[in-house]
Write an enzyme that holds these catalytic residues in place. Sequence first.
Site, short mmCIF file in Angstrom:
data_model
loop_
_atom_site.label_atom_id
_atom_site.label_comp_id
_atom_site.label_asym_id
_atom_site.label_seq_id
_atom_site.Cartn_x
_atom_site.Cartn_y
_atom_site.Cartn_z
N GLY A 44 0.93 -0.97 -0.06
CA GLY A 44 -0.05 -0.19 0.36
C GLY A 44 0.45 1.42 -0.54
N GLN A 49 3.51 9.70 1.14
CA GLN A 49 4.76 9.07 1.92
C GLN A 49 5.65 9.80 0.48
OE1 GLN A 49 2.71 4.90 2.42
NE2 GLN A 49 5.11 4.67 3.03
N CYS A 96 6.48 -0.48 5.59
CA CYS A 96 7.10 0.25 6.03
C CYS A 96 7.75 0.87 4.94
CB CYS A 96 6.95 1.39 7.10
SG CYS A 96 5.57 3.09 6.19
N LEU A 97 6.91 1.56 3.58
CA LEU A 97 8.19 1.85 2.34
C LEU A 97 9.02 2.85 3.11
CD1 LEU A 97 6.16 2.02 -0.96
CD2 LEU A 97 8.01 -0.13 0.28
N HIS A 138 -3.08 0.85 8.21
CA HIS A 138 -1.86 1.34 8.48
C HIS A 138 -1.75 2.42 7.76
CE1 HIS A 138 2.73 0.58 7.36
NE2 HIS A 138 2.47 1.32 6.55
N GLU A 139 -2.41 2.23 6.10
CA GLU A 139 -2.57 3.66 5.29
C GLU A 139 -2.98 5.04 5.87
OE1 GLU A 139 -0.13 3.68 2.77
OE2 GLU A 139 0.35 1.58 3.03
N HIS A 142 -1.19 6.87 7.88
CA HIS A 142 -0.21 7.33 6.88
C HIS A 142 -0.66 9.08 7.41
CE1 HIS A 142 3.29 5.86 6.64
NE2 HIS A 142 2.64 5.09 6.38
CO CO Z 1 3.23 3.05 5.33
#
Ligand code: CO
Length: 168
Positions: A44, A49, A96-97, A138-139, A142
């Site tokens: 995702g 991000q 997480c990226l 999670h998203e 963010h």
């Molecule tokens: Co993330």
Amino acid sequence: MLPVKIYNDPVLRKKALTVKKITEEDKRFIADMIDTMYAQDGLGLAATQVGVSKRICVISATASGGNYTQKKGEELIIINPKIIKKSGVQTMEEGCLSLPGITSEVRRAFKLTFIFNDINGRETKMKAEGLLARIIQHETDHLDGILFIDRLNFWRRRKILKKLKKCA
Ligand code: CO
């Protein structure tokens, strides 16, 4: 491809703004978000991000759960998501990226109901569970400036912050 912001970038801590009208520019941006997510092997990606403070997330076609199964090319695009009901508990390893090289077990709700605007602005209600429910939590976090490490207990977070400092 869009550059993914790393953990100490202030944009990751900003509360993203509601999208009132989805423009053609937004749609091109969303397509770039999807390409970036796959290029980075993410499940995702939230707009924050990649440095854009708008309430937009994309979720990989490989994630499914609840009454929803996705296929390649049918990524879940959620705009202005809001979780309205949560139940149960799941604990799973998360990454997480924006926190490269870091993983940790995170406790989240197992099932949820959420509302969002689809790419055409239509208000949609959906149920999710398991992995998909985890990614949505999670998203959505963010978009509120929350990273998964914020959800860990003090000792675990401390250990991870030390590791992040070494990488910086
Ligand atoms: Co993330």
